[in-house]
Design a protein around this motif. Structure first.
Motif, PDB file in Angstrom:
ATOM      1  N   VAL A 189      -3.351 -19.126  -9.712  1.00 39.19           N
ATOM      2  CA  VAL A 189      -3.625 -18.177 -10.801  1.00 39.19           C
ATOM      3  C   VAL A 189      -4.233 -16.892 -10.246  1.00 39.19           C
ATOM      4  N   ARG A 190      -5.163 -17.061  -9.310  1.00 38.64           N
ATOM      5  CA  ARG A 190      -5.817 -15.888  -8.727  1.00 38.64           C
ATOM      6  C   ARG A 190      -4.794 -15.018  -7.983  1.00 38.64           C
ATOM      7  N   SER A 191      -3.924 -15.652  -7.222  1.00 39.76           N
ATOM      8  CA  SER A 191      -2.927 -14.901  -6.459  1.00 39.76           C
ATOM      9  C   SER A 191      -1.966 -14.178  -7.383  1.00 39.76           C
ATOM     10  N   MET A 192      -1.524 -14.886  -8.426  1.00 39.20           N
ATOM     11  CA  MET A 192      -0.593 -14.261  -9.363  1.00 39.20           C
ATOM     12  C   MET A 192      -1.252 -13.088 -10.069  1.00 39.20           C
ATOM     13  N   ALA A 193      -2.542 -13.279 -10.407  1.00 35.34           N
ATOM     14  CA  ALA A 193      -3.269 -12.214 -11.092  1.00 35.34           C
ATOM     15  C   ALA A 193      -3.331 -10.968 -10.207  1.00 35.34           C
ATOM     16  N   LEU A 194      -3.555 -11.183  -8.920  1.00 27.97           N
ATOM     17  CA  LEU A 194      -3.610 -10.053  -7.985  1.00 27.97           C
ATOM     18  C   LEU A 194      -2.280  -9.312  -7.980  1.00 27.97           C
ATOM     19  N   PHE A 195      -1.201 -10.083  -7.831  1.00 24.06           N
ATOM     20  CA  PHE A 195       0.121  -9.455  -7.802  1.00 24.06           C
ATOM     21  C   PHE A 195       0.413  -8.759  -9.123  1.00 24.06           C
ATOM     22  N   GLU A 196       0.031  -9.404 -10.218  1.00 20.90           N
ATOM     23  CA  GLU A 196       0.321  -8.821 -11.517  1.00 20.90           C
ATOM     24  C   GLU A 196      -0.392  -7.478 -11.682  1.00 20.90           C
ATOM     25  N   ARG A 197      -1.639  -7.440 -11.231  1.00 19.44           N
ATOM     26  CA  ARG A 197      -2.400  -6.176 -11.323  1.00 19.44           C
ATOM     27  C   ARG A 197      -1.752  -5.086 -10.478  1.00 19.44           C
ATOM     28  N   ILE A 198      -1.273  -5.467  -9.321  1.00 17.77           N
ATOM     29  CA  ILE A 198      -0.630  -4.484  -8.440  1.00 17.77           C
ATOM     30  C   ILE A 198       0.676  -3.999  -9.080  1.00 17.77           C
ATOM     31  N   PHE A 199       1.458  -4.950  -9.610  1.00 17.68           N
ATOM     32  CA  PHE A 199       2.739  -4.573 -10.213  1.00 17.68           C
ATOM     33  C   PHE A 199       2.547  -3.716 -11.460  1.00 17.68           C
ATOM     34  N   GLN A 200       1.447  -4.004 -12.198  1.00 16.09           N
ATOM     35  CA  GLN A 200       1.162  -3.185 -13.386  1.00 16.09           C
ATOM     36  C   GLN A 200       1.115  -1.709 -13.001  1.00 16.09           C
ATOM     37  N   TYR A 201       0.470  -1.446 -11.884  1.00 18.29           N
ATOM     38  CA  TYR A 201       0.350  -0.064 -11.423  1.00 18.29           C
ATOM     39  C   TYR A 201       1.689   0.473 -10.936  1.00 18.29           C
ATOM     40  N   LEU A 202       2.409  -0.374 -10.202  1.00 17.31           N
ATOM     41  CA  LEU A 202       3.695   0.073  -9.662  1.00 17.31           C
ATOM     42  C   LEU A 202       4.705   0.323 -10.788  1.00 17.31           C
ATOM     43  N   ASP A 203       4.468  -0.313 -11.942  1.00 17.20           N
ATOM     44  CA  ASP A 203       5.412  -0.174 -13.048  1.00 17.20           C
ATOM     45  C   ASP A 203       5.061   0.984 -13.977  1.00 17.20           C
ATOM     46  N   ARG A 240       0.837  -1.203   0.000  1.00 18.06           N
ATOM     47  CA  ARG A 240       0.000   0.000   0.000  1.00 18.06           C
ATOM     48  C   ARG A 240       0.866   1.246   0.000  1.00 18.06           C
ATOM     49  N   GLU A 241       1.902   1.206   0.828  1.00 23.11           N
ATOM     50  CA  GLU A 241       2.798   2.354   0.939  1.00 23.11           C
ATOM     51  C   GLU A 241       3.507   2.592  -0.395  1.00 23.11           C
ATOM     52  N   ASP A 242       4.022   1.502  -0.991  1.00 24.14           N
ATOM     53  CA  ASP A 242       4.710   1.616  -2.289  1.00 24.14           C
ATOM     54  C   ASP A 242       3.774   2.208  -3.325  1.00 24.14           C
ATOM     55  N   MET A 243       2.550   1.681  -3.314  1.00 21.86           N
ATOM     56  CA  MET A 243       1.572   2.106  -4.314  1.00 21.86           C
ATOM     57  C   MET A 243       1.223   3.595  -4.131  1.00 21.86           C
ATOM     58  N   TYR A 244       0.947   4.000  -2.895  1.00 20.86           N
ATOM     59  CA  TYR A 244       0.545   5.390  -2.659  1.00 20.86           C
ATOM     60  C   TYR A 244       1.689   6.336  -3.031  1.00 20.86           C
ATOM     61  N   GLN A 245       2.890   5.955  -2.603  1.00 20.16           N
ATOM     62  CA  GLN A 245       4.044   6.791  -2.884  1.00 20.16           C
ATOM     63  C   GLN A 245       4.272   6.897  -4.389  1.00 20.16           C
ATOM     64  N   HIS A 246       4.082   5.794  -5.083  1.00 14.10           N
ATOM     65  CA  HIS A 246       4.270   5.794  -6.529  1.00 14.10           C
ATOM     66  C   HIS A 246       3.223   6.685  -7.199  1.00 14.10           C
ATOM     67  N   LEU A 247       1.968   6.518  -6.772  1.00 12.76           N
ATOM     68  CA  LEU A 247       0.891   7.286  -7.404  1.00 12.76           C
ATOM     69  C   LEU A 247       0.992   8.770  -7.088  1.00 12.76           C
ATOM     70  N   LEU A 248       1.496   9.069  -5.906  1.00  9.13           N
ATOM     71  CA  LEU A 248       1.652  10.469  -5.490  1.00  9.13           C
ATOM     72  C   LEU A 248       2.557  11.232  -6.453  1.00  9.13           C
ATOM     73  N   HIS A 249       3.450  10.516  -7.111  1.00 12.18           N
ATOM     74  CA  HIS A 249       4.383  11.169  -8.024  1.00 12.18           C
ATOM     75  C   HIS A 249       4.012  10.990  -9.489  1.00 12.18           C
ATOM     76  N   MET A 250       2.851  10.366  -9.718  1.00 11.09           N
ATOM     77  CA  MET A 250       2.438  10.202 -11.113  1.00 11.09           C
ATOM     78  C   MET A 250       1.987  11.552 -11.679  1.00 11.09           C
ATOM     79  N   SER A 251       2.055  11.650 -13.007  1.00  8.86           N
ATOM     80  CA  SER A 251       1.721  12.927 -13.636  1.00  8.86           C
ATOM     81  C   SER A 251       0.211  13.148 -13.673  1.00  8.86           C
ATOM     82  N   ILE A 252      -0.145  14.400 -13.948  1.00  8.84           N
ATOM     83  CA  ILE A 252      -1.564  14.750 -14.069  1.00  8.84           C
ATOM     84  C   ILE A 252      -2.181  13.988 -15.234  1.00  8.84           C
ATOM     85  N   ARG A 253      -1.374  13.714 -16.266  1.00 12.96           N
ATOM     86  CA  ARG A 253      -1.868  12.967 -17.431  1.00 12.96           C
ATOM     87  C   ARG A 253      -2.445  11.615 -16.993  1.00 12.96           C
ATOM     88  N   PHE A 254      -1.755  10.961 -16.081  1.00 17.41           N
ATOM     89  CA  PHE A 254      -2.219   9.664 -15.586  1.00 17.41           C
ATOM     90  C   PHE A 254      -3.582   9.817 -14.912  1.00 17.41           C
TER      91      PHE A 254
END
Ligand code: ATP
Length: 607
Positions: free
Chosen positions: A325-339, A114-128
């Motif tokens: 598969v479900r667990s990997m899908a969850l992680f993949e969705r999270i990483f998609q955002y972090l990437d 959650r922390e990684d995600m929030y910190q990452h999104l906090l620095h995303m551009s307005i375009r995003f």
């Protein structure tokens, strides 16, 4: 139907989601678990311990039947019973500790993600943020990251536990009587097949259910708020919204019923096999006992108890694929955002410019919101000297606001450069650049908290006297004072409890507190009455004075007092200069003056 039932469907597609399980993905997931390897080692140890300990009570039961009862030995009987009870108690106590450790690991991983995600999104551009669908971000943070908890406790721990229980139980069964052990193991596929089928059906329903529930949540959040309600009421869409809600709600209900029924089938299947299994063992065990005499009655009873222990792991293995598969899908969705790449990057050697002079230059700037689209701004060249007031005029959609967005680097130029005091803004540290700039837009955003908190957002350590001073200068102090709660009045969602003019004056006070070198001001269009506009004009003047300012102008007095006017049309600066020079050109500015400024001024003088 207002939006043709598309709510939520773009981002909740767990059913058809198939993650690409790669080595990199697995390593990345493992990296999140790595800091907790010591705790996980303890968990593993506890699982080994409990799986081994659980084997003992059935062995003791065997001894009760085969030794204590035939010998009529009450002391031995009591000893076995007390021992069994003590062991089971210990296993349960250890399980409490183990579930505490499980939770410790999963909750910490969730916190980190959650922390990684929030910190990452906090620095995303307005375009995003302009492109992302409402609710998508909170869904990723709440649902996806929240789902990780079950990945750890249900998938990871259950698999581990299943393997250990299966191995220990099978070994002991084979050790006691290999013939009966093989027969018992052969009955397991009978249990496996229906469980697998029902498990799959349940997973599909659960995924559909989650997607529909997400649609319901999106519908509720989109409609049941001030702006949504205003739109619905003004367009009298209550019936349509109700119908859409009813449709989704009905589907959720049907899915819920199916989920329960299938769940009942699942329980029935398990219960049937839990009942059939022992009977088969009694049958074959009895035959072995009668024919070969190499098993005791206690041995058969123990077999029955031990075999039922295998059903849990078999159930886990039956659905293991779905769970993974479900667990990997969850992680993949999270990483998609972090990437997601942040287009606005700060250079490692970006400089801190201290307090700027405030000279702004655009050199051959090209910009477009989408790379595939025609450029929104084409070859913009302009210079605003320190302390000058620049007015931007032009038809709606010409690109005036976009030009102002490029100064604080809210968007990145496609080519060319924006310079502050002769330095390319890409060379300046973002906080150093943005600290120089105050922005007052027409659509002022206020947090749903007190006026004081909103003001302090600009300068958290500002003293009360400074707040009052800024609000007095911004012509809003008297109004705030007249409110029963004064500066402690809560402004409501996006400042809904205040008028447009009041919000803008608070935002001017907020900008004054920031004391920037450069001010960007989007002047109100004709939406405000002249009284309100005069108040804002009086408020903004001290902010513009002595600072470099970029004003998107809608009033004649503004263009008249501007040091330089830029006329923007279709992404180009087509004319620039002072009012009289531009009138003489007899071009677009003259046109705008005749149609817009002149008449706006007349209407104001009429009010
Ligand atoms: N976030 C965005 N994504 C894609 N296109 C956008 C975005 N914001 C604005 N645009 C488009 O860019 C063009 C310029 O918009 P801009 O807001 O700069 O115009 P403007 O001159 O300030 O207009 P107005 O006076 O009506 O506010 C418009 O065609 C607009 O539709």
């Amino acid at each position: 139907m207002v939006r043709h039932g598309s709510r939520g469907s773009r981002f909740y597609h767990q059913t058809d989601e198939k993650p690409h399980i790669t080595k990199a993905l697995v390593f990345r997931i493992v990296a999140y678990f790595k800091p907790y390897w010591k705790i996980m080692a303890v968990i593993l140890l506890l699982i080994v311990l409990t799986s081994a300990m659980e084997i003992v009570p059935p062995l003791l039961t065997k001894n009760i039947i085969d030794i204590a009862l035939p010998q009529k030995n009450i002391r031995l009987l009591l000893l076995y019973i007390v021992l069994s009870f003590a062991l089971l108690l210990l296993v349960n106590l250890i399980s409490v500790g183990q579930s505490y450790l499980n939770t410790l690991v999963s909750k910490n991983i969730i916190r980190n993600l959650r922390e990684d995600m929030y910190q990452h999104l906090l620095h995303m551009s307005i375009r995003f943020f302009s492109n992302v669908q409402a609710g998508e971000i909170s869904s990723r943070i709440n649902n996806d990251i929240g789902g990780i908890e079950s990945v750890f406790s249900n998938t990871f721990i259950q698999i581990l536990q299943g393997i250990l229980v299966f191995v220990t139980t099978t070994v002991i069964l084979l050790y006691i009587n290999w013939k009966l052990a093989i027969i018992s193991l052969l009955t397991l596929p009978l249990f496996l097949l229906p469980t697998r089928r029902v498990g799959r059906a349940r997973w599909k329903i659960a995924a559909d259910m989650q997607s529909k529930l997400a649609e319901l949540t999106t519908l509720i959040t989109e409609t049941l708020n001030v702006s949504g309600m205003m739109l619905i009421k003004l367009f009298t869409k209550e019936k349509e919204e109700e119908k859409e809600f009813q449709n989704i709600n009905d589907t959720v209900t049907k899915l819920g019923i199916r989920e329960t029924v299938v769940g009942r089938w699942f329980i029935m299947t398990i219960q049937t096999f839990v009942a059939i299994g022992p009977m088969l063992i009694y049958l074959f065990g009895g035959l072995i006992l009668i024919q070969y005499h190499d098993i005791t009655i206690g041995g058969i009873v123990m077999f029955v108890t031990l075999v039922t222990r295998l059903y849990g792991p078999v159930n886990t293995f039956a659905n293991i694929h779905v769970d993974i598969v479900r667990s990997m899908a969850l992680f993949e969705r999270i990483f998609q955002y972090l990437d997601l790449k942040n287009e606005i990057k700060e250079k490692p050697d970006a400089c801190n410019i201290g307090r700027a002079d405030g000279e702004i230059r655009f050199k051959h700037v090209f910009f477009s919101y989408k790379e595939t689209n025609a450029p929104t701004l084409t070859d913009i060249n302009m210079e605003i000297k320190s302390g000058q007031m620049a007015a931007f005029v032009g038809p709606s959609g010409a690109g005036k606001t976009t030009i102002t967005y490029l100064v604080p680097r809210l968007y990145e130029v496609q080519s060319g450069a924006v310079l502050l005091d002769g330095i390319d803004i890409r060379e300046i540290a973002l906080h150093s650049l943005r600290n120089q700039i105050g922005m007052v837009t027409q659509d002022t955003y206020l947090f749903n908290t007190t006026i004081r908190e909103n003001l302090l957002f600009a300068r958290p350590n500002a003293k009360e006297a400074e707040l009052v001073q800024a609000c007095t200068t911004a012509n809003i102090h008297d109004f705030i004072k007249s409110l029963p709660q004064g500066y402690d009045t809560v402004v409501g969602d996006r400042g809904i409890k205040l008028s447009g003019g009041e919000k803008q004056r608070i935002s001017i006070a907020r900008a004054l507190l920031k004391d920037p070198r450069i001010v960007i001001f989007d002047e109100a269009t004709s939406a405000l009455d002249s009284n309100s506009e005069t108040l804002i004009q009086q408020a903004i003047d001290p902010l513009l004075k002595t600072r470099t300012s970029l004003v998107i102008a809608h009033r004649l007095s503004t263009v008249l007092s501007a040091d330089i006017i830029f006329v923007v049309e279709n992404g180009h600066i087509v004319e620039s200069g002072r009012h009289l020079d531009l009138i003489k050109l007899n071009g677009l500015y003259k046109d705008l003056y005749d149609k817009q400024f002149h008449s706006a001024d007349e209407s104001h003088s009429m009010q």
